[in-house]
Scaffold this motif. Sequence first.
Motif, PDB file in Angstrom:
ATOM      1  N   GLY A 308       0.806  -1.209   0.000  1.00 28.84           N
ATOM      2  CA  GLY A 308       0.000   0.000   0.000  1.00 28.84           C
ATOM      3  C   GLY A 308       0.834   1.250   0.000  1.00 28.84           C
ATOM      4  O   GLY A 308       0.731   2.086   0.883  1.00 28.84           O
ATOM      5  N   THR A 309       1.683   1.374  -0.963  1.00 27.40           N
ATOM      6  CA  THR A 309       2.495   2.576  -1.044  1.00 27.40           C
ATOM      7  C   THR A 309       1.626   3.776  -1.409  1.00 27.40           C
ATOM      8  O   THR A 309       0.539   3.633  -1.969  1.00 27.40           O
ATOM      9  N   ASN A 310       2.086   4.937  -1.083  1.00 29.35           N
ATOM     10  CA  ASN A 310       1.350   6.176  -1.337  1.00 29.35           C
ATOM     11  C   ASN A 310       0.052   6.218  -0.537  1.00 29.35           C
ATOM     12  O   ASN A 310      -0.987   6.644  -1.040  1.00 29.35           O
ATOM     13  N   THR A 311       0.121   5.746   0.701  1.00 31.76           N
ATOM     14  CA  THR A 311      -1.048   5.769   1.583  1.00 31.76           C
ATOM     15  C   THR A 311      -0.773   6.664   2.787  1.00 31.76           C
ATOM     16  O   THR A 311       0.377   6.901   3.162  1.00 31.76           O
ATOM     17  N   ILE A 312      -1.872   7.142   3.380  1.00 29.76           N
ATOM     18  CA  ILE A 312      -1.791   7.972   4.587  1.00 29.76           C
ATOM     19  C   ILE A 312      -2.706   7.351   5.635  1.00 29.76           C
ATOM     20  O   ILE A 312      -3.911   7.191   5.407  1.00 29.76           O
ATOM     21  N   PRO A 343     -10.646  15.148  -4.389  1.00 24.77           N
ATOM     22  CA  PRO A 343     -10.329  14.762  -5.779  1.00 24.77           C
ATOM     23  C   PRO A 343      -9.044  13.947  -5.916  1.00 24.77           C
ATOM     24  O   PRO A 343      -8.869  13.223  -6.891  1.00 24.77           O
ATOM     25  N   TYR A 344      -8.128  14.060  -4.975  1.00 23.20           N
ATOM     26  CA  TYR A 344      -6.855  13.362  -5.089  1.00 23.20           C
ATOM     27  C   TYR A 344      -6.847  12.043  -4.324  1.00 23.20           C
ATOM     28  O   TYR A 344      -5.813  11.405  -4.195  1.00 23.20           O
ATOM     29  N   VAL A 345      -8.000  11.631  -3.793  1.00 20.93           N
ATOM     30  CA  VAL A 345      -8.106  10.381  -3.042  1.00 20.93           C
ATOM     31  C   VAL A 345      -8.534   9.261  -3.973  1.00 20.93           C
ATOM     32  O   VAL A 345      -9.527   9.392  -4.711  1.00 20.93           O
ATOM     33  N   ASP A 346      -7.803   8.156  -3.939  1.00 19.56           N
ATOM     34  CA  ASP A 346      -8.137   6.995  -4.764  1.00 19.56           C
ATOM     35  C   ASP A 346      -9.151   6.092  -4.057  1.00 19.56           C
ATOM     36  O   ASP A 346     -10.156   5.689  -4.653  1.00 19.56           O
ATOM     37  N   SER A 347      -8.876   5.776  -2.801  1.00 15.21           N
ATOM     38  CA  SER A 347      -9.772   4.897  -2.047  1.00 15.21           C
ATOM     39  C   SER A 347      -9.531   5.102  -0.559  1.00 15.21           C
ATOM     40  O   SER A 347      -8.463   5.568  -0.148  1.00 15.21           O
ATOM     41  N   ASN A 469     -10.699   2.889  14.990  1.00 17.30           N
ATOM     42  CA  ASN A 469      -9.307   2.933  15.465  1.00 17.30           C
ATOM     43  C   ASN A 469      -8.398   3.660  14.478  1.00 17.30           C
ATOM     44  O   ASN A 469      -7.288   4.069  14.841  1.00 17.30           O
ATOM     45  N   GLY A 470      -8.855   3.794  13.274  1.00 14.08           N
ATOM     46  CA  GLY A 470      -8.043   4.485  12.270  1.00 14.08           C
ATOM     47  C   GLY A 470      -8.719   4.506  10.915  1.00 14.08           C
ATOM     48  O   GLY A 470      -9.719   3.812  10.682  1.00 14.08           O
ATOM     49  N   ILE A 471      -8.184   5.326  10.053  1.00 16.32           N
ATOM     50  CA  ILE A 471      -8.633   5.421   8.654  1.00 16.32           C
ATOM     51  C   ILE A 471      -7.382   5.401   7.782  1.00 16.32           C
ATOM     52  O   ILE A 471      -6.388   6.071   8.097  1.00 16.32           O
ATOM     53  N   THR A 472      -7.439   4.649   6.697  1.00 19.18           N
ATOM     54  CA  THR A 472      -6.315   4.620   5.754  1.00 19.18           C
ATOM     55  C   THR A 472      -6.794   5.146   4.411  1.00 19.18           C
ATOM     56  O   THR A 472      -7.829   4.700   3.895  1.00 19.18           O
ATOM     57  N   VAL A 473      -6.018   6.095   3.842  1.00 18.50           N
ATOM     58  CA  VAL A 473      -6.375   6.744   2.577  1.00 18.50           C
ATOM     59  C   VAL A 473      -5.281   6.436   1.555  1.00 18.50           C
ATOM     60  O   VAL A 473      -4.087   6.598   1.849  1.00 18.50           O
ATOM     61  N   ARG A 474      -5.702   5.995   0.385  1.00 21.03           N
ATOM     62  CA  ARG A 474      -4.755   5.807  -0.712  1.00 21.03           C
ATOM     63  C   ARG A 474      -4.860   7.006  -1.648  1.00 21.03           C
ATOM     64  O   ARG A 474      -5.951   7.367  -2.098  1.00 21.03           O
TER      65      ARG A 474
END
Length: 647
Positions: A308-312, A343-347, A469-474
């Motif tokens: 999951g590179t390029n994730t926050i 607009p810059y969020v993939d998933s 507990n968290g959110i992950t954004v690609r």
Amino acid sequence: MSKPLLELLGVCRSFPAGEQQLTVLNNVNLSIERGEMVAIVGASGSGKSTLMNILGCLDKPTAGRYLINGQDTSAMEADELALLRREHFGFIFQRYHLLGDLTAVGNVEVPAVYAAKERQQRQARAEQLLTRLGLAARLRHKPSQLSGGQQQRVSVARALMNGGDVILADEPTGALDSHSGEEMMTLLQELHQDGHTIIIVTHDMQVAQYADRIIEIKDGVIFADNRKSPRPPTPAAKPRSPTKRRWFGAMERYLEALKMALLAMSSHRLRTFLTMLGIIIGIASVVSVVALGEGSRQAILQNISTMGTNTIDIRPGSGFGDRRSGRIRTLTANDADALKTLPYVDSVTPSISTSATIRYDNQAVSASVSGVGPEYFRVRGYELSGGQFFDDTSVTTLAQEAVIDYNTEKALFPGHDSIGQVIFLGSLPVRIIGVTEKKDSAFGNNDALTIWVPYTTVGGRMVGQHYLNGITVRINQSAPSNAAEQGIIALLKMRHGTQDFFTINTDTIRQSIEKTTATMTLLISAIAVISLVVGGIGVMNIMLVSVTERTREIGVRMAVGARQGDILRQFLIEAVLVCLCGGILGIALSFLIGAIFASTSSNFTMIYSTSSIVAAFACSTLIGVLFGFLPARNAAKLDPVDALARE
């Protein structure tokens, strides 16, 4: 009364001999008219050869003046003297001084090349002169294939190539048998009758008898000047063909320099290859290191992209170790839905994590249970080996569905299919709907057991919580990761009214890896550049040796009119050609290394860069210019008379 063609006024020539000066010519006064046939006679060491060298502009007097058609040569530059040798003088040397790599025609053509004559014109004249001298059957023969008399005739033809108003013959019969010697003197008499001014330097009085005027020299002083007949009328100067356009002449000289460089390289193949070896190794190292670096970088990025590179990642609290983070319950599924609109969020995927004892049949194992959204598997880059992922309906209905990883299937279902089987997460039964492909962890924990279920199922049926507990954004690959991170922080701060969360930008892992690989590539490239410099020094050394070995050739070329620029150009082109060929072979070697590497390693391949190959060519050319300039300049600065005297 017209001016003499050649006039020496009080000429002296001395040479250093230790701390003293050795005087070879002492106050010589001499004038020679156009159309004369003059013999300069003297014993060895009398100064006659030095006198001839000064008359032919191969040497300069230490004192006094030398006039040609009334023009003083003492103030002339090297290229102006080369013009005189090229346009007015023709030399017939005792040792012939032919260039061994050229044919008879090629040797005769050399003065015309430096005079910028057209190729067809000079070739036709060379063949005409050689045919006239009885060498029609030897036009394509090299000097080693000709007898002494034939080589001398080639030398005569070369002297006549550009007209040869003044023919300077140094011991023209000294290396010939008596029959060939008589033929040579007869030929010189014929040239005299054609209007050429003939100056013969000899120690043989019988040879001198062929001349109309005999000048005797002893200990650097002329003590006799006898004419056998009255001075002939001065013939008119011969008209000359118009000079060729400068650009065309320069092009011809470049082509000649290229031809001679190729001949020199071909004649010494082993030496040329050994000269190239340092360049080959250096260029192959540079190109291969860049290709290895790029290949390893791409392989590493490909590997980390699977995690999951390029994730926050977004977590509650102010950072790792924040003891208050467990009491912060502001991250919700609505935050995840809001982030999807950027607009810059993939998933985006919410997450709730817990651990549980997993039971199936009579087996029980501990595993990590992750409650995630349907987009989790895209965010983290997971692929299915069987079954399917859960969807939005599964999240909405708190479905008791699970996706397990490869390790869990291997632990609970060794040797048979797990799809459709029911397992217990603690006391919660769930049905397995999918299994992911085996995937290496970025942090080395490859044996962990992981089960994914809808986050609503974990929150509502297992742990009883409605916060995340968290959110992950690609992030989209085209979007700047840092800018996207700031946009996410701004949105959540606006929603929460404060920053009660922190972010983990996993793109920094990729950036760190890229920096590390770039640093390593730079380090190894620096080592490769050192190899190139060493190779360049090798080129310079070999070129200096080549200049020493070919000093006589340089002298011959200068004697027939080559400028200093012509000599510089020839040796510089040779150095550049050596380095360019070394560059080509080095690039070919790097491709061979790549092929061997690809056949022996399946992890990654070398990725070649066009820019690195172009840079390698440019580098090899630059090395040729830089390290070839000094030897080429040394060759161009040689004194013609000194160069001719060396063996």
